[in-house]
Design a protein around this motif. Structure first.
Motif, short mmCIF file in Angstrom:
data_model
loop_
_atom_site.label_atom_id
_atom_site.label_comp_id
_atom_site.label_asym_id
_atom_site.label_seq_id
_atom_site.Cartn_x
_atom_site.Cartn_y
_atom_site.Cartn_z
N VAL A 55 97.52 110.68 -25.75
CA VAL A 55 98.43 110.34 -26.85
C VAL A 55 98.91 108.90 -26.76
O VAL A 55 99.46 108.38 -27.71
CB VAL A 55 99.66 111.27 -26.86
CG1 VAL A 55 99.28 112.63 -27.36
CG2 VAL A 55 100.29 111.36 -25.49
N GLN A 77 95.29 112.34 -35.00
CA GLN A 77 96.21 113.04 -34.10
C GLN A 77 95.42 113.86 -33.08
O GLN A 77 94.38 114.42 -33.40
CB GLN A 77 97.14 113.96 -34.90
CG GLN A 77 97.86 113.26 -36.03
CD GLN A 77 98.60 112.02 -35.58
OE1 GLN A 77 99.32 112.03 -34.59
NE2 GLN A 77 98.38 110.91 -36.28
N VAL A 114 101.81 116.81 -32.68
CA VAL A 114 102.46 115.53 -33.00
C VAL A 114 103.67 115.39 -32.09
O VAL A 114 104.68 116.07 -32.29
CB VAL A 114 102.89 115.48 -34.48
CG1 VAL A 114 103.48 114.11 -34.81
CG2 VAL A 114 101.70 115.78 -35.39
#
Ligand code: CUA
Length: 377
Positions: free
Chosen positions: A268, A255, A166
């Motif tokens: 991402v 994620q 993350v």
């Protein structure tokens, strides 16, 4: 006499202030009621001695006030009084410290079924890592840290491949499951603190600190850094979202894993034709730029990005420079090379690839200025 009265007013005022103060702690959202209990014990013990000692001073100041013709007797030693004072002080201090020791022992001894959560602090941002299906976190080392691998995970460790990375400042956690936090720092002393959980821990560079808690209330809680870690410290904030297991699993699926980020470092960020500024915006978040640079024109540690592009900046040495693509790229690559007037030369050098640099410059450009094109925030 006036002093005795003033002291009396201070004692009564302090007790009243404690009772009617609007600054009570936030509602508890974890299993750590014991933290609140130890705080209550501390307040009760110190409050008791505060009141007793000050009232005693009030009494003696009044009782032995100056009167003409009276002389004070000098009696420096009293074995009996000393024994009493040592005894009461000892009981008071044991009462203060012992409960805290017991709670701390629990606090650093997580249940064996706890979910692992890695928290990584860096001036001035948070990043997180959760285990994948295997439930294990892979190894990490400072020498693996790079622009494409900001957490410094060991690329050769099979246990790390499915780890959930993350790179933003918000992490989700499942309700009612114990969480063991493993905290690392890339640079200086930080402290991960979520006030409603009553849980915090210093993060010392070079070691992994750990503690645990069980979130007991769903919600979105602000996490903050509780150690002064430089000028960007007040902006070192993040969020912990507590939700039910299904919502947590759904979030987890969105994620990227460590393996995905290594295969395509831009995984991402959103893709598409106008992806560059959007990618830059995600980078500004994940690289921590937003801790010091605003996009709404409000002052920050560094210049706001609103209207920055196309502007002529004045340097400390009096020279001027047009803020264009080349200027931005130069500055991000080598922030110490020149100093802009009105700002301390404290921007840290961050690791960015050429693609990331282009994305960041394009995002800064999109925040307005002479030739900037607008982008959705
Ligand atoms: Cu990190 Cu304060």
């Amino acid at each position: 006499m006036a002093i005795a009265l003033a002291l009396l007013v201070i004692v009564i005022g302090s007790v009243l202030f404690h009772l009617v103060t609007p600054w009570w702690t936030t509602p508890l959202a974890s299993n750590w009621k014991q933290m609140d209990d130890t705080l209550t014990i501390t307040l009760a013990v110190t409050g008791f001695f505060f009141v007793v000692i000050n009232l005693f001073v009030v009494y003696t100041v009044w009782r032995y006030r100056h009167r003409a013709g009276q002389r004070a007797a000098y009696e420096p030693e009293s074995k009996r009084l000393e024994r009493w004072l040592i005894g009461i002080t000892t009981v008071g201090i044991v009462g203060l410290l012992a409960p805290g020791l017991a709670v701390y022992a629990d606090y650093v001894r997580p249940p064996s079924n706890a979910l692992l959560l890695e928290v990584v602090g860096q001036q001035w941002q948070w990043r997180f890592r959760l285990p994948g299906a295997s439930g294990k976190l892979g190894g990490s080392d400072a020498r693996f840290v790079s622009a494409a691998n900001p957490l410094g995970l060991d690329p050769a460790d099979p246990a790390g491949q499915d780890n959930i990375v993350v790179l933003g400042n918000e992490v989700h956690l499942p309700l009612g499951r114990p969480v063991k936090v493993l905290a690392r720092s890339h640079d200086v002393l930080h402290d991960f603190f979520v006030p409603p959980f009553r849980a915090r821990m210093n993060i010392v560079p070079g070691q992994v600190s750990s503690f645990w808690f069980t979130p007991t209330q769903p919600g979105r809680y602000e996490s903050l850094c509780a150690q002064l870690c430089g000028v960007g410290h007040p902006n070192m904030r993040g969020f912990v979202v507590v939700e039910d297991e299904a919502a947590f699993q759904a979030w987890l699926k969105q994620q990227p894993t460590f393996a995905t980020t290594q295969a395509a470092p831009s995984a991402v960020a959103p893709a598409g034709a106008d992806a560059l500024p959007a990618q830059g915006r995600a980078l500004a978040q994940s690289k921590g730029c937003v801790a010091c640079h605003t996009i709404d024109g409000s002052p920050g540690v560094g210049p706001t990005w609103k209207g920055l592009f196309g502007k002529t900046e004045t340097m400390v040495d009096g020279s001027t420079a047009l803020v264009d693509e080349a200027y931005l790229k130069d500055f991000i690559r080598n922030p110490q090379a020149r100093a802009v007037k009105g700002f301390a030369p404290i921007m840290p050098k961050i690791d960015v690839t050429d693609d990331e640099l282009a994305a960041l410059a394009s995002y800064i450009r999109s925040n307005g200025g002479a030739s900037g094109d607008k982008v959705q925030r």
